[in-house]
Design an enzyme around this catalytic site. Structure first.
Site, PDB file in Angstrom:
ATOM      1  N   MET A   1       0.341  -1.922  -0.127  1.00 14.06           N
ATOM      2  CA  MET A   1      -0.053  -0.087   0.319  1.00 14.06           C
ATOM      3  C   MET A   1       1.069   0.567   0.160  1.00 14.06           C
ATOM      4  O   MET A   1       1.945   1.345   0.776  1.00 14.06           O
ATOM      5  CB  MET A   1      -1.104  -0.331   1.277  1.00 14.06           C
ATOM      6  CG  MET A   1      -1.932  -0.515   1.117  1.00 14.06           C
ATOM      7  SD  MET A   1      -3.175  -0.139   2.182  1.00 14.06           S
ATOM      8  CE  MET A   1      -2.651   0.173   4.084  1.00 14.06           C
ATOM      9  N   HIS A   2       0.952   1.840  -0.790  1.00 16.64           N
ATOM     10  CA  HIS A   2       1.530   3.488  -1.204  1.00 16.64           C
ATOM     11  C   HIS A   2       0.274   4.772  -1.852  1.00 16.64           C
ATOM     12  O   HIS A   2       1.318   5.434  -1.845  1.00 16.64           O
ATOM     13  CB  HIS A   2       2.413   3.117  -1.654  1.00 16.64           C
ATOM     14  CG  HIS A   2       2.471   3.250  -2.847  1.00 16.64           C
ATOM     15  ND1 HIS A   2       2.426   1.626  -3.665  1.00 16.64           N
ATOM     16  CD2 HIS A   2       2.911   3.648  -4.256  1.00 16.64           C
ATOM     17  CE1 HIS A   2       2.163   2.237  -5.495  1.00 16.64           C
ATOM     18  NE2 HIS A   2       2.596   3.320  -5.447  1.00 16.64           N
ATOM     19  N   ARG A   3      -0.305   4.092  -2.134  1.00 20.41           N
ATOM     20  CA  ARG A   3      -0.868   5.172  -2.527  1.00 20.41           C
ATOM     21  C   ARG A   3      -1.757   6.081  -1.552  1.00 20.41           C
ATOM     22  O   ARG A   3      -2.521   6.211  -0.629  1.00 20.41           O
ATOM     23  CB  ARG A   3      -2.870   4.604  -3.450  1.00 20.41           C
ATOM     24  CG  ARG A   3      -2.205   3.781  -4.782  1.00 20.41           C
ATOM     25  CD  ARG A   3      -2.725   4.863  -5.692  1.00 20.41           C
ATOM     26  NE  ARG A   3      -1.769   4.874  -6.387  1.00 20.41           N
ATOM     27  CZ  ARG A   3      -0.070   4.322  -7.150  1.00 20.41           C
ATOM     28  NH1 ARG A   3      -0.691   3.131  -7.435  1.00 20.41           N
ATOM     29  NH2 ARG A   3       0.636   4.715  -7.717  1.00 20.41           N
TER      30      ARG A   3
ATOM     31  N   ARG B   1       7.337   5.907   2.024  1.00 23.38           N
ATOM     32  CA  ARG B   1       5.474   6.613   2.065  1.00 23.38           C
ATOM     33  C   ARG B   1       4.962   6.144   3.161  1.00 23.38           C
ATOM     34  O   ARG B   1       4.177   7.543   4.329  1.00 23.38           O
ATOM     35  CB  ARG B   1       5.178   6.881   1.068  1.00 23.38           C
ATOM     36  CG  ARG B   1       3.790   7.816   1.237  1.00 23.38           C
ATOM     37  CD  ARG B   1       2.629   7.751  -0.415  1.00 23.38           C
ATOM     38  NE  ARG B   1       3.158   9.065  -1.196  1.00 23.38           N
ATOM     39  CZ  ARG B   1       3.087  10.017  -0.863  1.00 23.38           C
ATOM     40  NH1 ARG B   1       2.718  10.757   0.111  1.00 23.38           N
ATOM     41  NH2 ARG B   1       3.720  10.939  -2.524  1.00 23.38           N
TER      42      ARG B   1
ATOM     43  N   ASP C   1      -2.587  -1.340  -3.238  1.00 24.61           N
ATOM     44  CA  ASP C   1      -2.940  -0.440  -4.422  1.00 24.61           C
ATOM     45  C   ASP C   1      -2.010  -0.281  -5.222  1.00 24.61           C
ATOM     46  O   ASP C   1      -2.058   1.193  -6.179  1.00 24.61           O
ATOM     47  CB  ASP C   1      -3.150   0.841  -2.946  1.00 24.61           C
ATOM     48  CG  ASP C   1      -2.159   0.824  -2.336  1.00 24.61           C
ATOM     49  OD1 ASP C   1      -0.872   0.544  -3.353  1.00 24.61           O
ATOM     50  OD2 ASP C   1      -2.606   1.847  -1.945  1.00 24.61           O
TER      51      ASP C   1
END
Ligand code: UD1
Ligand code: UDP
Length: 367
Positions: free
Chosen positions: A208-210, A243, A287
């Site tokens: 997950m990084h969006r 992130r 994502d």
């Protein structure tokens, strides 16, 4: 023909690797490689060059992290003198990151031909920074290479002339097919066993990084509600993007993740280890853009934690389900996969390991 090829962020490296190899084989192209430095951690950058045999960049602009405007502007300021000095015939950009649009804009303003690889993809969601990068890059590109038919259709609908669009397949899948056997030698599964007691036969992989998921604590929290339930049933391996790691440090979200005894955090992992990890997983939750496509080729069920995708073929004929970010819809999709009602995916046309060859052939003919 002199081509400056641009990379900046993790997913760019898998896309440029087969092109550098194909130029080499063809012999009619003089390639230069520019790394903007958008990603710079060893595990987000150099590791991929070594594992994929990408030549050392001829230049690293060393830009690093910043707001969108500052990062894009700094890349432009640093890339312009490179183009002025080396006078390329063509600049080639891949994907949809800030480095893509920044270098694309510099090229066209200097009158240099621009090539976009992975053109035409559209999520229809303009709140996604990459969607803006895609639309803008495509609108200034001279030649556009598409991975799936939706890309071609989107470009035609936007008025791009037919003879500038080429459906060639997917360079990222060239890299996957080339490295799949090598990846099987990775020690990843033995590491999972020794570090976490996780059996190589049964685990999920999560990435997950969006920003829409990990910069918004409300959305992140409802995804965690679902993960809390899933990890009780199946261990989850979560190589965490920087992130995400930075966002949760010292927060309640971070504590919740730490408290999940069957969710195991890793640093970002190298390409070969990641390929081993996903190709042996029961299910992938993500994502990411690229991972939706890789799981389709690997025939591993993928639950995409987003409201939309710019890669619709993966959900139409592949192994992908776009489920959004509500706790219920994630759990519902998980139970469908678990019950075995998961359709057998097909591999999209031309995802056959030869996309880079097709691109180089078209470049030599058209430029
Ligand atoms: C970028 C791309 C995104 C892509 C992703 C792939 C844009 C707008 N976004 O998102 O499309 O899916 O890369 O991974 O181009 N950081 C580090 N070390 C690094 C790189 C980043 O610590 O090597 C941290 C920094 O705190 C930085 C944050 O991650 O501020 C975000 O990095 P950035 O490149 O701006 O965006 P990504 O979220 O990585
Ligand atoms: N990847 C990797 N290690 C990881 C996570 C992803 O090697 O820990 C690879 C993955 O196999 C794919 C690419 O990185 O090739 C996807 O990049 P990412 O998800 O960062 O970006 P996106 O595709 O969303 O732009």
């Amino acid at each position: 023909m002199k081509i400056i090829n641009v990379v900046g962020a993790r997913p760019n490296f898998m896309k440029i690797a087969p092109l550098m190899e194909a130029y080499n084989k063809n012999g009619q192209i003089e390639p230069l490689l520019v790394h903007t430095g958008q990603h710079y951690d060893e595990k987000m950058s150099d590791l991929f060059f070594r594992q994929l045999g990408i030549p050392e960049p001829d230049m690293n602009l060393g830009i690093g992290s910043a707001s969108h405007a500052v990062q894009t502007a700094e890349i432009m300021k640093a890339f312009e003198p490179v183009c002025l000095e080396h006078k390329p015939d063509v600049v080639l950009v891949v994907g949809d990151v800030n480095s893509t649009i920044a270098c694309g804009l510099v090229a066209v303003k200097l009158g240099i031909k621009l090539i976009h690889v992975e053109a035409g993809l559209r999520s229809g969601d303009r709140s996604m920074p990459e969607e803006i990068n895609r639309i803008l890059t495509d609108s200034i590109s001279d030649l556009l290479f598409c991975t799936e038919q939706s890309g071609v259709d989107n470009l035609l609908a936007e008025g791009v002339e037919d003879d500038r669009i080429h459906m060639v397949g997917h360079v990222m899948i060239d890299t996957l097919l080339k490295n799949l056997e090598k990846a099987q030698k990775s020690n990843m599964l033995a590491d999972l066993e020794s570090r976490f007691g996780v059996n190589g036969d049964g685990y999920a992989v999560l990435t997950m990084h969006r920003p829409s998921n990990v910069d918004d604590p409300v959305v992140f929290s409802r995804i965690l509600d679902a993960l809390e339930v899933i990890q009780k049933d199946l261990p989850i391996i979560f190589p965490m993007h920087p992130r995400t790691r930075n966002n949760i440090a010292g927060t309640e979200l971070g504590s919740r993740i730490e408290d999940m005894t069957n969710l195991h955090l890793l640093e970002p992992v190298g390409y070969l280890d990641f390929l081993k990890l996903t190709s042996s997983a029961k299910i992938v939750l993500t994502d990411s853009g690229g991972i939706q496509e890789e799981t389709t080729v690997l025939q591993i069920p993928c639950i995409t934690l987003r409201e939309n995708t710019e890669r619709p073929i993966t959900a139409e004929i592949g192994s992908n389900q776009i489920v959004g970010t509500s706790t219920e819809s994630i759990l519902q999709a998980y139970s469908v996969v678990k019950s075995g009602q998961f359709r057998k995916p097909q591999v999209p046309p031309l995802w056959d390991g030869k996309a880079a060859e097709r691109i180089v052939k078209a470049l030599v003919k058209k430029i």
